[in-house]
Design a protein around this motif. Structure first.
Motif, PDB file in Angstrom:
ATOM      1  N   THR A  22      10.123  22.465  18.620  1.00 28.79           N
ATOM      2  CA  THR A  22      10.481  21.060  18.831  1.00 28.79           C
ATOM      3  C   THR A  22      11.810  20.919  19.567  1.00 28.79           C
ATOM      4  OG1 THR A  22      11.615  20.913  16.691  1.00 28.79           O
ATOM      5  CG2 THR A  22       9.282  20.337  16.728  1.00 28.79           C
TER       6      THR A  22
ATOM      7  N   THR B 103      23.840   5.635  17.068  1.00 27.44           N
ATOM      8  CA  THR B 103      24.689   4.889  18.003  1.00 27.44           C
ATOM      9  C   THR B 103      26.181   5.087  17.750  1.00 27.44           C
ATOM     10  OG1 THR B 103      22.982   3.228  17.722  1.00 27.44           O
ATOM     11  CG2 THR B 103      24.819   2.669  19.178  1.00 27.44           C
TER      12      THR B 103
ATOM     13  N   ILE C 107      13.901  21.047  25.523  1.00 25.81           N
ATOM     14  CA  ILE C 107      14.298  19.823  26.239  1.00 25.81           C
ATOM     15  C   ILE C 107      13.108  19.322  27.070  1.00 25.81           C
ATOM     16  CG2 ILE C 107      15.172  20.885  28.371  1.00 25.81           C
ATOM     17  CD1 ILE C 107      17.180  18.254  26.466  1.00 25.81           C
TER      18      ILE C 107
ATOM     19  N   HIS D 273      20.967  13.164  27.266  1.00 26.53           N
ATOM     20  CA  HIS D 273      19.737  12.963  26.483  1.00 26.53           C
ATOM     21  C   HIS D 273      19.987  13.234  24.997  1.00 26.53           C
ATOM     22  CE1 HIS D 273      15.410  13.207  25.533  1.00 26.53           C
ATOM     23  NE2 HIS D 273      15.711  14.281  24.825  1.00 26.53           N
ATOM     24  N   VAL D 274      20.666  14.342  24.716  1.00 31.23           N
ATOM     25  CA  VAL D 274      20.926  14.713  23.319  1.00 31.23           C
ATOM     26  C   VAL D 274      21.837  13.674  22.653  1.00 31.23           C
ATOM     27  CG1 VAL D 274      22.154  16.390  21.855  1.00 31.23           C
ATOM     28  CG2 VAL D 274      20.493  17.187  23.549  1.00 31.23           C
TER      29      VAL D 274
ATOM     30  N   SER E  61      18.480  18.093  13.871  1.00 30.07           N
ATOM     31  CA  SER E  61      17.333  17.406  14.469  1.00 30.07           C
ATOM     32  C   SER E  61      17.601  17.015  15.927  1.00 30.07           C
ATOM     33  CB  SER E  61      16.998  16.156  13.664  1.00 30.07           C
ATOM     34  OG  SER E  61      18.121  15.301  13.663  1.00 30.07           O
ATOM     35  N   ALA E  62      18.863  16.997  16.339  1.00 30.86           N
ATOM     36  CA  ALA E  62      19.188  16.557  17.703  1.00 30.86           C
ATOM     37  C   ALA E  62      19.452  17.715  18.659  1.00 30.86           C
ATOM     38  CB  ALA E  62      20.395  15.626  17.674  1.00 30.86           C
TER      39      ALA E  62
ATOM     40  N   ASN F 250      22.197  10.564  23.443  1.00 27.24           N
ATOM     41  CA  ASN F 250      21.472   9.296  23.259  1.00 27.24           C
ATOM     42  C   ASN F 250      20.444   9.357  22.144  1.00 27.24           C
ATOM     43  OD1 ASN F 250      22.902   7.891  25.166  1.00 27.24           O
ATOM     44  ND2 ASN F 250      21.497   8.388  26.840  1.00 27.24           N
ATOM     45  N   ASN F 251      20.099  10.572  21.692  1.00 30.98           N
ATOM     46  CA  ASN F 251      19.198  10.698  20.549  1.00 30.98           C
ATOM     47  C   ASN F 251      19.945  10.723  19.223  1.00 30.98           C
ATOM     48  OD1 ASN F 251      16.780  10.568  21.802  1.00 30.98           O
ATOM     49  ND2 ASN F 251      16.503  12.793  21.997  1.00 30.98           N
ATOM     50  N   CYS F 252      21.279  10.664  19.286  1.00 35.51           N
ATOM     51  CA  CYS F 252      22.075  10.628  18.061  1.00 35.51           C
ATOM     52  C   CYS F 252      22.308   9.175  17.666  1.00 35.51           C
ATOM     53  CB  CYS F 252      23.413  11.338  18.290  1.00 35.51           C
ATOM     54  SG  CYS F 252      23.232  13.118  18.435  1.00 35.51           S
TER      55      CYS F 252
ATOM     56  N   ARG G 144      27.777   8.321  19.179  1.00 35.61           N
ATOM     57  CA  ARG G 144      27.737   8.592  20.628  1.00 35.61           C
ATOM     58  C   ARG G 144      29.107   8.594  21.300  1.00 35.61           C
ATOM     59  NH1 ARG G 144      22.389   4.913  21.818  1.00 35.61           N
ATOM     60  NH2 ARG G 144      21.128   5.891  20.182  1.00 35.61           N
TER      61      ARG G 144
ATOM     62  N   ARG H  39      18.970  20.576  21.222  1.00 36.07           N
ATOM     63  CA  ARG H  39      17.942  20.870  22.229  1.00 36.07           C
ATOM     64  C   ARG H  39      18.298  22.125  23.012  1.00 36.07           C
ATOM     65  NH1 ARG H  39      15.799  18.092  19.438  1.00 36.07           N
ATOM     66  NH2 ARG H  39      14.560  16.208  19.750  1.00 36.07           N
TER      67      ARG H  39
END
Ligand SMILES: [Zn+2]
Ligand SMILES: [Zn+2]
Lengths: 380, 161
Positions: free
Chosen positions: B110, A291, B113, A284-285, A157-158, A287-289, A294, A160
């Motif tokens: 989805t 805490t 980026i 960004h990636v 899900s994380a 920070n979407n995981c 990280r 990108r």
């Protein structure tokens, strides 16, 4: 060994394309056959992949058949296990086609379909068992993926994608050189080598811009590159300062192009692609995981794919991410010895691991269960 | 008298010229950018050197990409080709299929980026160095009078990508 058999592990890199040469009216070069081609100017490409996904099966099968055949690997598919690396989020239709071709057409003994990044992350985990997480960056030909791994498993899900890869860089270089100096739009092969030979990732972009504006000796960035003419030379090279050009030699001058081209990886908006660049995307990636993941991701960033070969790439990622990461977290960036074959090395390692056979699907299993067992076992 | 007349004529001619200077609308500018970005995805700029060549008894790769498929030149199907027919999809067809499949995220769509949070940087469309000026006609960037001249002579309103 006593029975005279020696286990030989060898890797062969085969270009995944069919090429046509301008001066060879009838011949096509499949994969590594291009080594036989003497004149690489104006090479025309037939690529099985588009935007990183397999769409031209006719071309792909010819390259596979060439690679499996006597010219390259000389293997018997019936007795062979294959690890196949596919892009992240590969389309269902392509995944099923892979199963059918490998089992029904080529009759492989067993296959494991996975992502190249997963193989690289596996190798990283074997080498650094203390690392709980790995932030895998795969910066390749069609795009760049940033994929977090936790305990060896990808956090789907994380993940990108940045839509910049080596292809865009080479095409952009072709475009600006053609506009500014010399028409090279047809010279993808040659200009790709120019890119590999003289481009670098800047650690001080606007500082380098100032240097590139200077005249004479003060400009320490500008280089003249002698293009191959395919009668005297098969590969281009940097012109040495003191040498005079020979009459048959043609040059391109690489000045701000040397670092402005790879800079697109870090600022896609420089050419109008409104996306984050690699470093910003990494942060960004992460920070979407969750805490607690990280800090582990920040301290284990692994760079793979051809663009990681640019001088300065690793240092740039390191300094960019350092400047954006929370101060209390360690930032550590690793570039393997060979970022291009790292996934292959991971696959080699995986094939010798204890539970390898449990990860694969055999031909018999496929014949009994069809696609469903592949969907179940493979996490592509 | 005659001289004055001449001058007025020239003057009004120049004013007319300035007034008629074309300015590209935002639609055309966006289209131009899109075309440029599409060009960066192309496999080849030149034509296939063997486009008109027929090699008998030899497997030629078929293009199933969007451009120029020629149904008249379809080769004889082998068994393998036949059962793979349903996998022949262009990239756009694959993306469309994904959109319709209601497949749970994460998926290809989805995973893209988002845009950068930092402002765009500006570079001269001619020489590639940082630029401070924007061409009124087409919105391209330039850094100096010399580059503006080159831009107007080569691309600006002349350029159809
Ligand atoms: Zn300029
Ligand atoms: Zn203009």
């Amino acid at each position: 060994m006593r029975d005279g058999k020696v286990a030989i592990i060898f890797k062969r890199l085969v270009p995944n394309c069919i090429m046509k040469a301008k001066n060879e009216r009838r011949k096509q070069y499949i994969g590594s056959q291009i080594d036989d081609c003497k004149d690489l100017s104006g090479i025309f490409y037939l690529l099985p992949f588009q935007k990183g996904y397999l769409v031209n099966w006719d071309v792909q099968r010819q390259v596979w058949e060439h690679t499996f055949g006597k010219d390259v690997m000389n293997l018997e598919p019936e007795d062979t296990n294959a690890i196949i690396a596919e892009p992240y989020f590969d389309f269902s239709s392509i995944q099923e086609a892979m199963n059918e071709i490998y089992f029904e057409e080529y009759n492989f003994k067993a296959i494991l379909r996975t992502n190249a990044g997963t193989l690289s992350a596996f190798k990283n985990r074997q080498e650094e068992p203390n690392q709980l997480c790995c932030l895998l960056v795969d910066c390749g030909y069609s795009f760049t993926h940033i994929a977090p791994y936790y305990n060896g498993k990808k956090v789907g899900s994380a993940i990108r994608r940045v839509n910049i890869g080596g292809k865009v860089l080479t095409n952009h270089l072709k475009e600006i050189i053609s506009y500014r100096q010399l028409h090279v739009m047809d010279e993808t092969y040659v200009m790709n080598q120019v890119k590999e030979d003289v481009c670098y990732v800047s650690l001080d972009f606007f500082g380098d811009m100032k240097i590139a504006k200077l005249k004479g000796q003060e400009n320490t960035i500008v280089r003249d590159y002698i293009l191959p003419d395919f009668s005297h030379s098969k590969r281009g090279y940097l012109k040495q300062d003191d040498t005079k050009l020979k009459p048959h030699e043609q040059t391109v001058r690489m000045n701000n192009e040397r670092f402005a081209v790879p800079e697109i990886l870090f600022h896609p908006s420089d050419i109008g692609i409104q996306e984050m660049g690699v470093s910003e995307a990494i942060v960004h990636v992460i920070n979407n995981c969750p805490t607690d993941m990280r800090p582990h991701l920040f301290k284990n960033i692994l760079l793979t794919g051809g663009n990681a070969m640019f001088p300065g790439f690793k240092e740039r990622v390191e300094s960019d991410v350092r400047s954006m990461a929370p101060a209390l977290y360690d930032v550590r960036v690793t570039k393997p010895v060979n970022p291009i074959t790292h996934a292959w090395e991971g696959g080699k390692l995986l094939s010798t691991s204890k539970n390898f056979s449990s990860l694969m699907v055999t031909r018999d299993e496929y014949n009994e269960h069809g696609h469903s067992i592949c969907w179940e076992k493979f996490d592509v | 008298m005659a001289v004055v007349q001449e001058q007025t004529k020239r003057e009004s001619g120049r004013i007319k010229d300035v007034n008629q200077k074309r300015v590209l609308d935002s639609y055309t500018r966006a289209k131009r950018l899109r075309k440029q970005l599409e060009a960066l995805e192309q496999d080849n700029f030149q034509e296939d050197p063997q486009a008109n060549l027929v090699i008998p008894n030899k497997r030629l790769p078929q293009f199933d990409s969007n451009e120029g498929s020629n149904p008249a030149k379809k080769k004889k199907k082998t068994r393998g080709d036949h059962f793979k027919q349903r996998f022949r999809k262009t990239f756009n067809m694959l993306v469309e299929e994904e959109q319709l499949s209601m497949q749970e995220p994460p998926n290809y769509l989805t995973a893209c980026i988002p845009p950068s949070k930092t402002p765009d940087r500006k570079f001269c469309a001619v020489c590639g160095f940082p630029s401070n000026y924007t061409c009124v006609s087409c919105g391209a960037r330039y850094c100096c009078v010399k580059c503006l001249g080159t831009h107007q002579d080569t691309r600006c309103l002349k350029w159809t990508v």
